[in-house]
Write a protein that holds these residues in place. Structure first.
Motif, short mmCIF file in Angstrom:
data_model
loop_
_atom_site.label_atom_id
_atom_site.label_comp_id
_atom_site.label_asym_id
_atom_site.label_seq_id
_atom_site.Cartn_x
_atom_site.Cartn_y
_atom_site.Cartn_z
N GLN B 4 -70.05 36.45 -59.76
CA GLN B 4 -69.42 36.07 -58.49
C GLN B 4 -68.76 34.72 -58.60
O GLN B 4 -67.67 34.50 -58.09
CB GLN B 4 -70.47 36.02 -57.38
CG GLN B 4 -71.10 37.36 -57.14
CD GLN B 4 -71.90 37.39 -55.85
OE1 GLN B 4 -72.61 38.36 -55.64
NE2 GLN B 4 -71.80 36.36 -55.00
N LYS B 94 -66.23 35.95 -37.77
CA LYS B 94 -67.29 36.22 -38.75
C LYS B 94 -66.78 37.02 -39.93
O LYS B 94 -67.45 37.16 -40.95
CB LYS B 94 -68.44 36.99 -38.08
CG LYS B 94 -69.25 36.10 -37.18
CD LYS B 94 -70.32 36.88 -36.44
CE LYS B 94 -70.95 35.98 -35.39
NZ LYS B 94 -71.27 36.72 -34.16
N GLU B 98 -68.20 37.18 -44.06
CA GLU B 98 -68.78 38.43 -44.53
C GLU B 98 -67.99 38.98 -45.72
O GLU B 98 -68.57 39.37 -46.74
CB GLU B 98 -68.79 39.46 -43.38
CG GLU B 98 -69.51 40.76 -43.71
CD GLU B 98 -71.00 40.72 -43.40
OE1 GLU B 98 -71.44 39.79 -42.67
OE2 GLU B 98 -71.73 41.58 -43.90
N ALA B 101 -68.63 37.52 -49.15
CA ALA B 101 -69.77 38.05 -49.90
C ALA B 101 -69.48 39.44 -50.45
O ALA B 101 -69.86 39.75 -51.58
CB ALA B 101 -71.00 38.09 -48.98
N TRP B 102 -68.81 40.26 -49.67
CA TRP B 102 -68.55 41.64 -50.09
C TRP B 102 -67.60 41.73 -51.27
O TRP B 102 -67.72 42.61 -52.11
CB TRP B 102 -67.94 42.44 -48.93
CG TRP B 102 -68.85 42.78 -47.81
CD1 TRP B 102 -69.86 42.02 -47.32
CD2 TRP B 102 -68.84 43.98 -47.03
NE1 TRP B 102 -70.47 42.66 -46.27
CE2 TRP B 102 -69.85 43.86 -46.08
CE3 TRP B 102 -68.04 45.13 -47.05
CZ2 TRP B 102 -70.11 44.87 -45.14
CZ3 TRP B 102 -68.30 46.13 -46.11
CH2 TRP B 102 -69.34 46.00 -45.17
N VAL B 105 -68.65 42.60 -54.76
CA VAL B 105 -69.70 43.59 -54.89
C VAL B 105 -69.18 45.00 -54.64
O VAL B 105 -69.65 45.97 -55.24
CB VAL B 105 -70.82 43.19 -53.87
CG1 VAL B 105 -71.44 44.39 -53.21
CG2 VAL B 105 -71.85 42.31 -54.54
N VAL B 106 -68.20 45.12 -53.79
CA VAL B 106 -67.67 46.44 -53.45
C VAL B 106 -66.80 46.93 -54.62
O VAL B 106 -65.97 46.19 -55.12
CB VAL B 106 -66.84 46.37 -52.17
CG1 VAL B 106 -66.27 47.75 -51.83
CG2 VAL B 106 -67.68 45.85 -51.02
#
Lengths: 228, 228
Positions: B4, B94, B98, B101-102, B105-106
DNA sequence: CAGCAAACATAGGTATGACTAAACAGCAGG
DNA sequence: CCTGCTGTTTAGTCATACCTATGTTTGCTG
């Protein structure tokens, strides 16, 4: 601060925990696919952070806080799996792996939005019970197929395996959540289970029969038959 | 294996890169909110992995592979932001956090499913251009508001800021993607911009005018005007 | 009950990615 | 030309999370 790794260990510990005895280092290491030494190391960090109760050479058990986190991660995982499958059309064999990565990253708030969208489901893709919003885990009323009585009429409630090959095989013989089946015979010597499912006869090895959970079908013959 | 962190650095480098000169360690460190020493360390790892070209005491530049990854992460980010806002109803303030972070990972596959669902959008939440599926970055044809001519009729194409406070202020004066505005006056001494937007007069400081991108409105008869 | 193997723990090593403190490069001004 | 500032790099430390190799416990078995 919690990390993905600690979350994964807590989840694994939850899966391994039983009423009777604490979880062994080796069992945890095996499930996490790391060496026993690595598991020991992580257990010590978890103990330091008060997420588990630990006694050397004896075993480990989740603390209330550790359990809370584990249930949260499991809820996230199952809701995300359903969301991926139902809302985004991700194929069933890829859903688990994708959810594995998402579960640590998606905020509780967004998971709950997904849950609302899905109609707040009680069971996951393969029939697993989903921890509730408030962290409570519903009681499991079903039992494993391997322990069921001969002649019983059963409904599959859950498939406790996330291996793609295993799932594929079960699909091919017509066994999945909500399938109906009847146990025809239990072979004494090799512990094979002969079942009737979807009009056909199939044979299950003991390891497979151990991973399928079932509930007895209510016997409705005599009174008013109500088909739902 | 990419992490990341490396993804985030590559994304930051993409944002900082210009035709002329390479990115300085300090600029990168400032954007990433780490010390210069940490940035140097990461740059060296990126150089080792062939994701950037690096010369000590001089600067750093993305390699083709580094650029490819950066554009992928940016596409993921923008598609995810839109998905969160439009499909899951996550509030605009928000969404950015969010998605941050995604994005790491997606899987590409799932991002593209989201993109399909959204109708393969060309611009993000705040009007940012979205890198294309194949990794190409569409050419930016607009320009910054601060450079626009007095009297010009303009349409906002992009707001280049993700700070919640800044966005909130812009919303409050009616400035967002697709808003129409006219530059009334540029004050010589303090570089303030006086504009007409939504029937009202507003004043923008230079730092804000630098972060808003606009396109000249084609001079057409006002028949199908979209109200936002 | 002693001894041994399996289970478990420790010690020491690696990589990532952050930090502080200190050394060093390169350019501008005196 | 040298001095000094700014920007940058190096050196050394820390935490996470993994590894291998080596000790230590425990409990089973003869």
């Amino acid at each position: 601060m919690r990390s993905q790794s600690t979350d994964d260990y807590l989840k694994a510990l939850y899966k391994l925990e039983t009423e009777e005895k604490p979880v062994s280092t080796t069992a945890l290491a095996r499930l996490m696919k790391v060496t026993a030494a690595s598991a020991t190391g992580m257990i010590q960090r978890l103990a330091r952070d008060k997420l588990v109760a630990y006694r050397r050479y004896y075993g480990v058990r989740l603390s209330p806080e550790g359990k809370r986190i584990a249930l949260r991660v499991i809820r996230n995982h199952r809701i995300i799996e359903l969301f991926l499958a139902e809302e985004l059309g991700v194929s069933w064999d890829k859903v688990h792996q994708e959810a594995e990565a998402w579960e640590h990253v998606v905020s509780t708030e967004v998971v709950e939005k997904m849950a609302d969208r899905l109609g707040n489901p009680k069971r996951g893709q393969r029939g697993q019970l989903i921890p509730e919003r408030d962290g409570a885990m519903p009681e499991q009323r079903d039992h494993v197929l391997a322990d069921a009585a001969i002649g019983a009429l059963l409904r599959v409630t859950e498939v406790e395996d996330d291996d793609a090959g295993v799932l594929q095989h079960l699909v091919s013989i017509g066994l999945g959540p909500d399938s109906r089946l009847e146990i025809t015979e239990r072979r004494q010597y090799d512990n094979l289970l002969v079942i009737r499912v979807g009009g056909k006869t199939e044979i299950l090895g003991p390891s497979l029969a151990q991973r399928i959970r079932v509930a007895r079908l209510p016997v409705v013959r005599r009174s008013k038959e109500k088909v739902v």
